[in-house]
Design a protein around this motif. Structure first.
Motif, PDB file in Angstrom:
ATOM      1  N   LEU A   1     -95.050  -3.262 -10.903  1.00 23.66           N
ATOM      2  CA  LEU A   1     -96.374  -3.810 -11.196  1.00 23.66           C
ATOM      3  C   LEU A   1     -96.545  -5.205 -10.606  1.00 23.66           C
ATOM      4  CD1 LEU A   1     -96.741  -2.756 -14.952  1.00 23.66           C
ATOM      5  CD2 LEU A   1     -97.665  -1.596 -12.936  1.00 23.66           C
ATOM      6  N   THR A   2     -95.480  -5.992 -10.699  1.00 23.17           N
ATOM      7  CA  THR A   2     -95.531  -7.360 -10.165  1.00 23.17           C
ATOM      8  C   THR A   2     -95.499  -7.360  -8.642  1.00 23.17           C
ATOM      9  OG1 THR A   2     -94.340  -8.122 -12.138  1.00 23.17           O
ATOM     10  CG2 THR A   2     -94.445  -9.634 -10.269  1.00 23.17           C
ATOM     11  N   GLY A   3     -94.546  -6.625  -8.086  1.00 23.02           N
ATOM     12  CA  GLY A   3     -94.347  -6.628  -6.638  1.00 23.02           C
ATOM     13  C   GLY A   3     -95.500  -6.030  -5.863  1.00 23.02           C
ATOM     14  N   GLN A   4     -96.158  -5.032  -6.444  1.00 14.70           N
ATOM     15  CA  GLN A   4     -97.271  -4.365  -5.758  1.00 14.70           C
ATOM     16  C   GLN A   4     -98.625  -4.982  -6.103  1.00 14.70           C
ATOM     17  OE1 GLN A   4     -96.599  -2.163  -3.400  1.00 14.70           O
ATOM     18  NE2 GLN A   4     -94.418  -2.370  -3.893  1.00 14.70           N
ATOM     19  N   LYS A   5     -98.611  -6.053  -6.892  1.00 14.19           N
ATOM     20  CA  LYS A   5     -99.845  -6.758  -7.277  1.00 14.19           C
ATOM     21  C   LYS A   5    -100.864  -5.804  -7.923  1.00 14.19           C
ATOM     22  CE  LYS A   5     -99.231 -10.189  -3.592  1.00 14.19           C
ATOM     23  NZ  LYS A   5     -98.508 -11.123  -4.478  1.00 14.19           N
ATOM     24  N   CYS A   6    -100.354  -5.003  -8.854  1.00 18.25           N
ATOM     25  CA  CYS A   6    -101.197  -3.997  -9.506  1.00 18.25           C
ATOM     26  C   CYS A   6    -102.235  -4.654 -10.412  1.00 18.25           C
ATOM     27  CB  CYS A   6    -100.339  -3.051 -10.328  1.00 18.25           C
ATOM     28  SG  CYS A   6     -99.175  -2.074  -9.341  1.00 18.25           S
ATOM     29  N   GLY A   7    -103.490  -4.253 -10.253  1.00 17.60           N
ATOM     30  CA  GLY A   7    -104.569  -4.755 -11.102  1.00 17.60           C
ATOM     31  C   GLY A   7    -104.869  -3.841 -12.264  1.00 17.60           C
ATOM     32  N   THR A   8    -104.569  -2.544 -12.105  1.00 17.00           N
ATOM     33  CA  THR A   8    -104.733  -1.570 -13.180  1.00 17.00           C
ATOM     34  C   THR A   8    -103.561  -0.594 -13.118  1.00 17.00           C
ATOM     35  OG1 THR A   8    -106.079  -0.125 -11.753  1.00 17.00           O
ATOM     36  CG2 THR A   8    -107.261  -1.674 -13.194  1.00 17.00           C
ATOM     37  N   LEU A   9    -103.309   0.076 -14.244  1.00 17.48           N
ATOM     38  CA  LEU A   9    -102.272   1.115 -14.260  1.00 17.48           C
ATOM     39  C   LEU A   9    -102.784   2.323 -15.019  1.00 17.48           C
ATOM     40  CD1 LEU A   9     -99.343   1.811 -13.428  1.00 17.48           C
ATOM     41  CD2 LEU A   9     -98.661   1.166 -15.753  1.00 17.48           C
ATOM     42  N   ASP A  10    -102.679   3.503 -14.357  1.00 14.94           N
ATOM     43  CA  ASP A  10    -102.976   4.788 -14.982  1.00 14.94           C
ATOM     44  C   ASP A  10    -101.686   5.590 -15.132  1.00 14.94           C
ATOM     45  OD1 ASP A  10    -106.020   5.149 -15.278  1.00 14.94           O
ATOM     46  OD2 ASP A  10    -105.825   4.303 -13.269  1.00 14.94           O
ATOM     47  N   PHE A  11    -101.742   6.626 -15.957  1.00 17.93           N
ATOM     48  CA  PHE A  11    -100.544   7.352 -16.347  1.00 17.93           C
ATOM     49  C   PHE A  11    -100.713   8.859 -16.163  1.00 17.93           C
ATOM     50  CE2 PHE A  11    -101.240   3.547 -18.775  1.00 17.93           C
ATOM     51  CZ  PHE A  11    -100.011   2.896 -18.776  1.00 17.93           C
ATOM     52  N   ALA A  12     -99.600   9.527 -15.835  1.00 15.35           N
ATOM     53  CA  ALA A  12     -99.578  10.992 -15.808  1.00 15.35           C
ATOM     54  C   ALA A  12     -98.175  11.445 -16.198  1.00 15.35           C
ATOM     55  CB  ALA A  12     -99.946  11.532 -14.429  1.00 15.35           C
ATOM     56  N   PRO A  13     -98.068  12.527 -16.986  1.00 15.82           N
ATOM     57  CA  PRO A  13     -96.766  13.041 -17.391  1.00 15.82           C
ATOM     58  C   PRO A  13     -96.325  14.196 -16.499  1.00 15.82           C
ATOM     59  CG  PRO A  13     -98.438  14.108 -18.684  1.00 15.82           C
ATOM     60  CD  PRO A  13     -99.160  13.232 -17.674  1.00 15.82           C
ATOM     61  N   VAL A  14     -95.027  14.381 -16.377  1.00 18.05           N
ATOM     62  CA  VAL A  14     -94.476  15.605 -15.799  1.00 18.05           C
ATOM     63  C   VAL A  14     -94.052  16.473 -16.978  1.00 18.05           C
ATOM     64  CG1 VAL A  14     -92.657  16.643 -14.389  1.00 18.05           C
ATOM     65  CG2 VAL A  14     -93.692  14.459 -13.697  1.00 18.05           C
TER      66      VAL A  14
ATOM     67  N   SER B   1    -101.695  17.369 -22.876  1.00 20.23           N
ATOM     68  CA  SER B   1    -102.411  16.531 -23.845  1.00 20.23           C
ATOM     69  C   SER B   1    -101.840  15.116 -23.916  1.00 20.23           C
ATOM     70  CB  SER B   1    -102.343  17.173 -25.236  1.00 20.23           C
ATOM     71  OG  SER B   1    -100.990  17.306 -25.651  1.00 20.23           O
ATOM     72  N   CYS B   2    -100.770  14.844 -23.208  1.00 23.20           N
ATOM     73  CA  CYS B   2    -100.181  13.495 -23.189  1.00 23.20           C
ATOM     74  C   CYS B   2    -101.091  12.574 -22.373  1.00 23.20           C
ATOM     75  CB  CYS B   2     -98.788  13.524 -22.569  1.00 23.20           C
ATOM     76  SG  CYS B   2     -97.604  14.538 -23.487  1.00 23.20           S
ATOM     77  N   ARG B   3    -101.674  11.587 -23.019  1.00 27.85           N
ATOM     78  CA  ARG B   3    -102.624  10.716 -22.333  1.00 27.85           C
ATOM     79  C   ARG B   3    -102.514   9.280 -22.843  1.00 27.85           C
ATOM     80  NH1 ARG B   3    -105.965  13.651 -19.259  1.00 27.85           N
ATOM     81  NH2 ARG B   3    -106.088  15.887 -19.720  1.00 27.85           N
ATOM     82  N   GLN B   4    -102.553   8.359 -21.917  1.00 25.97           N
ATOM     83  CA  GLN B   4    -102.624   6.935 -22.232  1.00 25.97           C
ATOM     84  C   GLN B   4    -103.802   6.334 -21.483  1.00 25.97           C
ATOM     85  OE1 GLN B   4    -100.610   5.091 -24.362  1.00 25.97           O
ATOM     86  NE2 GLN B   4     -99.753   7.078 -24.959  1.00 25.97           N
ATOM     87  N   ASP B   5    -104.487   5.408 -22.107  1.00 25.86           N
ATOM     88  CA  ASP B   5    -105.630   4.768 -21.469  1.00 25.86           C
ATOM     89  C   ASP B   5    -105.176   3.829 -20.352  1.00 25.86           C
ATOM     90  OD1 ASP B   5    -107.399   6.007 -23.208  1.00 25.86           O
ATOM     91  OD2 ASP B   5    -107.360   4.341 -24.643  1.00 25.86           O
ATOM     92  N   ARG B   6    -106.051   3.666 -19.378  1.00 22.62           N
ATOM     93  CA  ARG B   6    -105.785   2.720 -18.288  1.00 22.62           C
ATOM     94  C   ARG B   6    -105.555   1.320 -18.862  1.00 22.62           C
ATOM     95  NH1 ARG B   6    -110.353   2.879 -14.121  1.00 22.62           N
ATOM     96  NH2 ARG B   6    -109.210   4.780 -13.529  1.00 22.62           N
ATOM     97  N   VAL B   7    -104.572   0.624 -18.292  1.00 21.77           N
ATOM     98  CA  VAL B   7    -104.290  -0.757 -18.695  1.00 21.77           C
ATOM     99  C   VAL B   7    -104.803  -1.705 -17.618  1.00 21.77           C
ATOM    100  CG1 VAL B   7    -102.502  -2.451 -19.230  1.00 21.77           C
ATOM    101  CG2 VAL B   7    -102.276  -0.098 -20.063  1.00 21.77           C
ATOM    102  N   ASP B   8    -105.587  -2.697 -18.035  1.00 22.81           N
ATOM    103  CA  ASP B   8    -106.078  -3.741 -17.130  1.00 22.81           C
ATOM    104  C   ASP B   8    -104.994  -4.807 -17.027  1.00 22.81           C
ATOM    105  OD1 ASP B   8    -107.371  -5.723 -15.735  1.00 22.81           O
ATOM    106  OD2 ASP B   8    -109.148  -5.769 -17.009  1.00 22.81           O
TER     107      ASP B   8
END
Length: 253
Positions: free
Chosen positions: A77-90, A98-105
């Protein structure tokens, strides 16, 4: 009379100097707060895919996705200068899981006096907690639908500018309809046939132009170099040749 005026002028100058001496530290203190350097904005949309399958468990034959997630996510997150993070499960069926997390700013709104570094550090920790929660849920829905997880993150993450996707998985595709271990990957022609089979059955994940950064890809083949090469070649063809993503091994173990 002129002499008296000179003394009065000197006293006025002294009083003014004293007032300035008192005010100056206050002004400087205000400047430290209000004039503090603001950080450059973080614009990169990022995604993390977490593998909850049996092969990702913390066992001898697994690659321990939780440990790898903890080791790499904040650095990513730091190295790629991420502004938002979304999630997906395998999971067994990643796209419909049904595994879901909201986007993090990761670059939250702030005042001019805000300590941005501290604010962003807290946001990254929030993202790390959410990623572990996504993994915990994925482990209750065992399976290894990597292709579906890539499709889901591709649908979720903003598409501009170029997204960065951290995929914490050994990439051992094994869902109810398609198990990679049942297919021959030993030649280029055979691998092409397998990719064709996968794409016909499942379509292409919408990750064209995105950067895919794998963590753990092919770890199950560490003791079998020739099979590891074939496995790598398969995923290179699937991700770059067909899905038209870009594979970056910066975080690969």
């Amino acid at each position: 009379m002129p002499h008296h005026s000179a003394r009065t002028g000197r006293r006025s100058s002294l009083r003014a100097a004293r007032r300035l001496a008192v005010a100056l530290p206050l002004l400087c203190g205000l400047c430290v707060v209000s004039c503090s350097k603001q950080e450059d904005s973080l614009d990169t949309p990022c995604g993390v895919v977490v593998d909850g399958s049996g092969s990702a468990a913390a066992v001898k034959e697994g690659f321990d996705s939780e440990a790898k997630l903890k080791d790499t996510l904040v650095d990513f997150l730091t190295g790629q200068k991420c502004g938002t993070l979304d999630f997906a499960p395998v999971t067994r069926s990643s796209r419909s899981s049904s595994c879901r997390q909201d986007r993090v700013d990761l670059d939250p709104p702030h005042e001019a006096t805000t300590d941005q570094k501290a604010l962003r550090a807290r946001a990254r920790q929030t993202a790390a907690v959410a990623a572990l929660a996504e993994l915990k849920c994925a482990r209750t829905q065992n399976g290894s639908d990597v292709w579906g997880a890539l499709a889901r993150i591709g649908e979720t993450v903003p598409s501009d500018p170029t997204p960065k996707l951290l995929v914490v998985s050994d990439f051992d595709q094994a869902d109810p309809e398609f198990a990679l271990s049942h297919h021959d990957l030993s030649t280029k022609a055979a691998r092409t046939d397998v990719v064709d089979t996968l794409v016909r059955a499942r379509g292409l994940p919408g990750i064209k132009g995105m950067d895919v950064l794998p963590v753990g890809l092919g770890m199950q083949y560490k003791a079998k170099p020739s099979e590891a090469d074939d496995f790598d070649s398969f995923w290179t063809e699937a991700l770059e040749g067909r899905a038209e993503a870009h594979v970056d091994n910066a975080y690969r173990s």
